[in-house]
Design an enzyme around this catalytic site. Structure first.
Site, PDB file in Angstrom:
ATOM      1  N   GLY A   1      18.329  40.103 -20.180  1.00  0.00           N
ATOM      2  CA  GLY A   1      18.025  40.792 -21.444  1.00  0.00           C
ATOM      3  C   GLY A   1      18.792  40.304 -22.657  1.00  0.00           C
ATOM      4  O   GLY A   1      18.236  40.134 -23.724  1.00  0.00           O
ATOM      5  N   GLU A   2      20.086  40.084 -22.495  1.00  0.00           N
ATOM      6  CA  GLU A   2      20.892  39.710 -23.656  1.00  0.00           C
ATOM      7  C   GLU A   2      20.946  38.201 -23.868  1.00  0.00           C
ATOM      8  O   GLU A   2      21.191  37.723 -24.979  1.00  0.00           O
ATOM      9  CB  GLU A   2      22.320  40.250 -23.469  1.00  0.00           C
TER      10      GLU A   2
ATOM     11  N   GLY B   1      19.688  39.350 -14.223  1.00  0.00           N
ATOM     12  CA  GLY B   1      19.424  39.936 -15.533  1.00  0.00           C
ATOM     13  C   GLY B   1      19.330  38.875 -16.620  1.00  0.00           C
ATOM     14  O   GLY B   1      19.975  37.828 -16.524  1.00  0.00           O
TER      15      GLY B   1
ATOM     16  N   SER C   1      11.264  47.043 -18.362  1.00  0.00           N
ATOM     17  CA  SER C   1      11.806  47.334 -17.033  1.00  0.00           C
ATOM     18  C   SER C   1      10.815  48.095 -16.177  1.00  0.00           C
ATOM     19  O   SER C   1      10.711  47.856 -14.972  1.00  0.00           O
ATOM     20  CB  SER C   1      13.106  48.130 -17.161  1.00  0.00           C
TER      21      SER C   1
ATOM     22  N   ARG D   1      21.269  44.884 -17.032  1.00  0.00           N
ATOM     23  CA  ARG D   1      21.415  45.254 -15.632  1.00  0.00           C
ATOM     24  C   ARG D   1      20.160  45.823 -14.986  1.00  0.00           C
ATOM     25  O   ARG D   1      20.093  45.979 -13.765  1.00  0.00           O
ATOM     26  CB  ARG D   1      22.540  46.289 -15.492  1.00  0.00           C
TER      27      ARG D   1
ATOM     28  N   GLN E   1      12.097  46.918 -23.152  1.00  0.00           N
ATOM     29  CA  GLN E   1      12.445  45.622 -22.553  1.00  0.00           C
ATOM     30  C   GLN E   1      11.527  45.237 -21.408  1.00  0.00           C
ATOM     31  O   GLN E   1      11.579  44.107 -20.940  1.00  0.00           O
ATOM     32  CB  GLN E   1      13.917  45.636 -22.107  1.00  0.00           C
TER      33      GLN E   1
END
Lengths: 287, 788
Positions: free
Chosen positions: B746-747, B744, B508, B547, B506
């Site tokens: 990501g989703e 956040g 990070s 997160r 992702q």
């Protein structure tokens, strides 16, 4: 079963000699043989014959009134060939819908015929174009060849009339008559790397709005690629009108015998047959 | 030693640099919002990354598992003698060989190796360790199993009937889990309503399709310590859980995560293959590698939770939402994994995406003999949003309000606390709505398409809108939602960041490195991130719930700030300037005001290290977000920040075939602040495509408990030519708690796509389709009104 003998003959003669002994798997592009043996669907036989080095099985040539396509011609070679593009544009077009670039570079036209998939992409245009297959064998010490129409060669899923000891060496397609129109349509659920839900090939001579020599071939709607003879009969010798087109579309809907599988239901395949045949004929009518 | 002369330098004065003729000034520059290539990109793009599949340990054996061929049966007999006799086989195990095994999963209802009974086609009943994968495979075929079939349960309705076969004795009604939530009084809400709608939405099975298939390598040392090479997203939680399953001390388990070829939530739970590989390693005293085939990946991996969602909503004529009641029924499959807990997220969207004064939610997850569901990017939110956003369109139409105005009237504002107790400190929702509507020319197209519905054209054009709310500042569902970081800087000013956070592709590690570089004034190439070894990295709850940037980012910032303070204190002492007058830029100590270079950072660090009071710069920080645990009624401010997004999708529907072509997606995302622009663009584009697959093409076809399309040939991921054009706008709401203002994301991008597509198809055709996916046949059937 484990492969015990591997042959890679350079000449047709040698290959036929090996095939005569029987119990052999023929390997050309390998794009069907490998996944089918890997999955256990069609295990490799004791003898594996790689025919890829046989020069006699390559090349595309114009002879008399037909084009002879060597069995080892890859889908990519077929698509790029000037004779094919000029005389059989729908065959070249079908290559465009055939799997992916990598598979087209390896997979052969002969292999696509012998795999005899009910959804075989190149088979639909070839059947509409009156293709015949040329088979060779060496039954009594000398090479003998004979031809058979593609339509009768294909029997069912994975089944052909190729006899033991025979090798498909070429596909021969007559040069189209003047005024012939050709159309091809493949319906998958996405634009690439898909197996047909249905495919339709059309070849017909159009003279002043009247169709003759009508050939329709349907894929993925029967155990083998089929001719749409009832639809052809509706159209043959008639002037295209909206009513006739609807009648032909209905005939196509009625004469196919599709199954339901993970790709499409039989009902949907019939609906597509109706709608796509109709669109194709409107297109022929308007252009 | 070339370093010796420098080691004696204790004070460094500005004139040193000037005297050496290298005096220069360094402008203040920021990395925040820049386009920074992911640190792992060169290796991944060139094929150099070594995934677990590429790893081989000396002496390693290969493990394979025998899965059940029945959906529901008693195991009468297993005979492994022929398999054991096969040369090259080192161990064949069944449940009998591991009496110490303990159940795994969210409800501890799932034994790794099943002894007397199987409940799904994927059940593990024996395993082999052999010299090669081929020998292991051949040995599996020699294992004889005798079954006695039991009556199967293929759907939720059958499983809930009184007298239905019981799948787990401890749950005699087959109900695996229930949730109940409410605020306000829905009866009162309904009484105040001018319009009320109730609809049922059916959401299907899909699976993650990680490019890297599942796998593990287990290796015991001679003292009994376990080294596990794992793809887990939650290494520290799994240390504890593996210890429970295996009956060993969690302190003796070390988990190393080689680069992970895709997670998306699929690696949030322990699956039987992992303890089974450990059993085999224990039995053979050799390292055991166990890797799935692609077919197994399809058959055995968890799915997204299939849901039957009934939604009842009401509104007043003036466009005020009055109440919302939702009931969901989840096919739990044979065992309970995280899928059963997706109601945690579903209820947030039901209760809090829009201002709903009265809300009630009930859910039941029911055991069947089908595949079981795990967690998957969005965690129930795709399903909830699919229903809620279709109702928003439906109500707007019924009261004669345009869909944008209706949404704006009910959208949350910054500062609000919802009925569920979520407090929206930063909230760019209305900006998101207005932005996508304007950029997509939504209202004009929406009206024009309605006017065109009755025309006889084959191709129909439609636009649809949907929005989402998701946690953007962690989710406090474990005792701690924190993350630790260690920063150390070596004598050459190279920074190593040891973060608890796991990388699953992702991006990070790149963002974490970027935040540290920003604090320490060093270039990206001066940073190494270590994030894959539980014996090295500090604790973190795991990579989930969008997160990592927020939590691990704040943790890394904390450690970096401590390092910065220490460096500047050392520099102040060395130069005689006040620390506040100094700054760190491009690996150099500079005057903060003028940017005048004073001394290279590396030189300063060496002077610290090789001095009489020798010291190094090494700092640690643990960040715990200021969020709350929910109470027993699921109320509380569970995340430190919340993310918002709106999307408009334009489709063309071919009414002759049912093909829906997704032409363009406009997205506006409240991300707090953009940190790595390249990374966030990639994450959003990838999420849109994942949402597109969910909406249009992907479906794991399960018939009578059997996966019918376990291959990419028939499980259709979106291919490149189908991907729509995208227009993404970032709304920077500058969250007060977020690292440099970020939240956040990501989703988020996957969540609205199916809902917006549903609304777009309705706008194009006037037909509302409440069942996914929108494959050509499903859409064509809906247009013709012909059910399967």
């Amino acid at each position: 079963m484990t492969v015990e003998h591997y042959y890679a003959p350079k000449h047709l003669d040698e290959a036929l000699e090996v095939l005569r002994a029987g119990n052999a798997t023929i390997l050309a592009g390998g794009t069907d043989v490998m996944p089918q043996s890997e999955s256990g669907k069609t295990p490799l036989r004791k003898t594996l014959v790689n025919i890829r080095r046989i020069a006699e099985l390559t090349g595309i040539r114009l002879a008399k009134n037909e084009v002879r396509i060597g069995a080892l011609t890859t889908i990519s070679e077929m698509m790029a060939n000037d004779l094919i593009r000029k005389h059989f544009p729908i065959l070249a077009e079908s290559g465009d819908h055939f799997a992916s670039e990598q598979i087209r570079n390896a997979g052969t036209l002969g292999g696509n015929v012998c795999n005899a998939s009910p959804a075989g992409d190149t088979l639909v245009p070839m059947l509409a174009l009156d293709a015949v297959v040329e088979l060779a064998a060496k039954p009594n010490g000398s090479v003998e060849t004979h031809t058979t129409p593609l339509g009768s060669f294909l029997v069912g899923p994975g089944k052909t009339r190729r006899a033991q000891g025979e090798l498909l060496v070429a596909i021969r397609i007559p040069v189209p008559p003047a005024g012939q129109v050709q159309r091809f349509f493949k319906f998958g659920t996405r634009p690439a790397l898909d197996i047909s839900a249905i495919a339709i090939g059309l070849a017909a001579v159009k003279t002043k709005g009247v169709l003759s020599h009508v050939r329709l071939a349907y894929g993925a709607v029967a155990p083998a690629i089929m001719r749409g003879s009832k639809t052809e009969a509706v159209l043959e010798g008639k002037r295209l009108t909206p009513e006739l087109i609807e009648q032909a579309a209905q005939a196509a809907h009625d004469e196919v015998k599709p199954i339901s599988d993970v790709r499409a239901s039989d009902w949907y395949r019939r609906e597509l047959m109706h709608n796509i045949v109709k669109r194709m004929l409107i297109d022929v009518h308007e252009h | 030693m070339g370093i010796a002369p420098e080691a004696q330098v204790e004070t460094i004065a500005p004139h040193e640099a000037r005297d050496a003729g290298t005096a220069r000034t360094i402008e203040k520059d920021s990395l925040i919002g820049k386009r920074i290539a992911k640190l792992d990109a060169p290796d991944k793009a060139s094929g150099k990354t070594r995934y677990i599949h590429d790893m081989n340990l000396p002496g390693q054996l290969h493990g394979k598992i025998l899965h059940s061929t029945r959906v529901h049966a008693l195991i009468k007999r297993i005979d492994t003698s022929k398999a054991k006799a096969l040369p090259g086989v080192h161990a064949v195990i069944t449940a009998e060989d591991v009496p110490y095994q303990r159940p795994l999963g969210v409800s501890k209802d799932h034994m790794p190796l099943k002894g007397d009974r199987v409940r799904s086609m994927r059940d593990e009943i024996a395993a082999v360790a052999a010299d090669t994968p081929e020998i292991a495979e051949a040995a599996l075929k020699l294992i004889e199993v005798e079954y006695e079939d039991l009556p199967p349960l293929y759907n939720v309705a059958e499983a809930m009937k009184p007298g239905a076969p019981v799948l787990h004795d401890q749950k005699p009604d087959n109900v695996a889990m229930t949730f109940d939530y409410s605020h306000g009084d829905v009866v009162q809400g309904e009484a105040e309503s001018d319009v009320v709608f109730e609809d049922t939405f059916k959401l299907h099975y899909v699976t993650h399709c990680c490019m890297g298939v599942s796998g593990v390598i287990a290796d015991f040392d001679s003292a009994g310590g376990l080294m596990l090479y794992s793809q887990t997203q939650v290494p520290f939680l799994h240390k504890r859980e593996f210890a429970e399953i295996l009956g060993i001390d969690p302190g003796r388990i070390r988990i190393v995560q080689p680069p992970i070829g895709g997670g998306f939530g699929s690696k949030l739970d322990i699956y039987p293959f992992e303890p089974i590989a450990i059993f085999l390693a224990k039995a053979t005293r050799r390292p055991v590698k166990l890797i799935f085939s692609r077919e197994q990946e399809f058959r055995i991996s968890p799915t997204r939770q299939p849901v039957l969602l009934t939604l009842r909503s009401g509104a007043k004529k003036d466009g005020t939402l009055t109440f919302r009641t939702a009931t969901t029924l989840h096919d739990n499959g044979a065992y309970t994994s995280w899928g059963a807990t997706t109601p945690f997220v579903i209820m947030q969207t039901i209760s809090s995406l829009y201002r709903v004064p009265h809300c009630k939610y009930h859910t039941t997850a029911v055991y069947t003999n089908n595949p079981y569901a795990g967690s998957f990017r969005g965690y129930g939110n795709l399903q909830a949003t699919f229903a809620v956003e279709q109702h928003m369109d439906k109500i707007a139409e019924a009261i004669g309000m345009d869909p944008l105005a209706f949404r704006l009237k009910n959208a949350q504002d910054p500062g609000e606390t919802t009925g569920q107790g979520m407090h929206f400190k930063s909230c760019g929702f209305k900006d998101c709505l207005r932005t996508v509507a304007e950029r997509g020319d939504y209202l004009r197209k929406h009206a024009e398409n309605i006017a065109n519905q009755a025309k006889p054209e084959r191709y129909k054009r439609g636009v649809g809108m949907a929005s989402m709310l998701h946690v953007g500042g962690g989710a406090k569902i474990y005792p701690s939602d924190g993350c630790g970081t260690i920063v150390k800087i070596d004598d050459f000013a190279h920074v190593t960041v040891m973060t608890g956070a796991s990388e699953i592709g992702q991006g990070s590690e790149t963002v974490i490195a970027q935040l540290v570089c920003e604090e320490l004034g060093v270039p990206m190439e001066a940073v190494t991130v270590v994030n894959n070894d539980t014996d090295v990295k500090p604790w973190d709850v795991g990579v989930h719930a969008s997160r990592t940037t927020f939590i691990a980012g704040n943790s890394a910032l904390g450690a970096a700030r401590k390092a910065r303070d220490k460096i500047l204190a050392v520099a102040a002492k060395a130069t005689g300037y006040d620390a506040s007058a100094l700054d760190l830029r491009q690996g150099t100590i500079v005057m903060a005001g003028t940017g005048e270079a004073i001394v290279p950072l590396a030189k300063l660090l060496r002077s610290l290290h090789f001095s009489e009071k020798a010291d190094l710069v090494m700092t640690t920080h643990y960040y715990e977000p200021p969020s709350e645990h929910q109470d027993k009624g699921f109320k509380g401010d569970v995340s430190a920040a919340y993310a918002w997004a709106s999307q408009v999708i334009e489709v063309v529907v071919d009414t002759d075939t049912g093909i829906v072509k997704m032409e363009k997606v406009w997205g506006a995302h409240d991300v707090g602040r953009v940190l790595n622009r390249l990374g966030i663009e990639g994450q959003i584009e990838g999420g849109v495509v994942m949402g597109q697959g969910y909406a249009l093409t992907e479906e794991l076809i399960v018939e009578d408990g059997v996966v019918k399309n376990p291959a990419f040939r028939d499980y259709k991921l979106v291919t490149a030519p189908e991907i729509p054009e995208m227009d993404v706008t970032f709304i920077e709401s500058m969250d007060g708690e977020g690292p440099r203002g970020a939240k956040g994301v990501g989703e988020a991008p996957a969540i609205c796509i199916a809902a917006a597509t549903a609304n777009a198809i309705y706008n194009a055709t006037g037909v509302r389709i409440q069942t996914l996916p929108y494959t050509p046949e499903n859409v064509y059937r809906a247009l013709k009104g012909v059910n399967r």
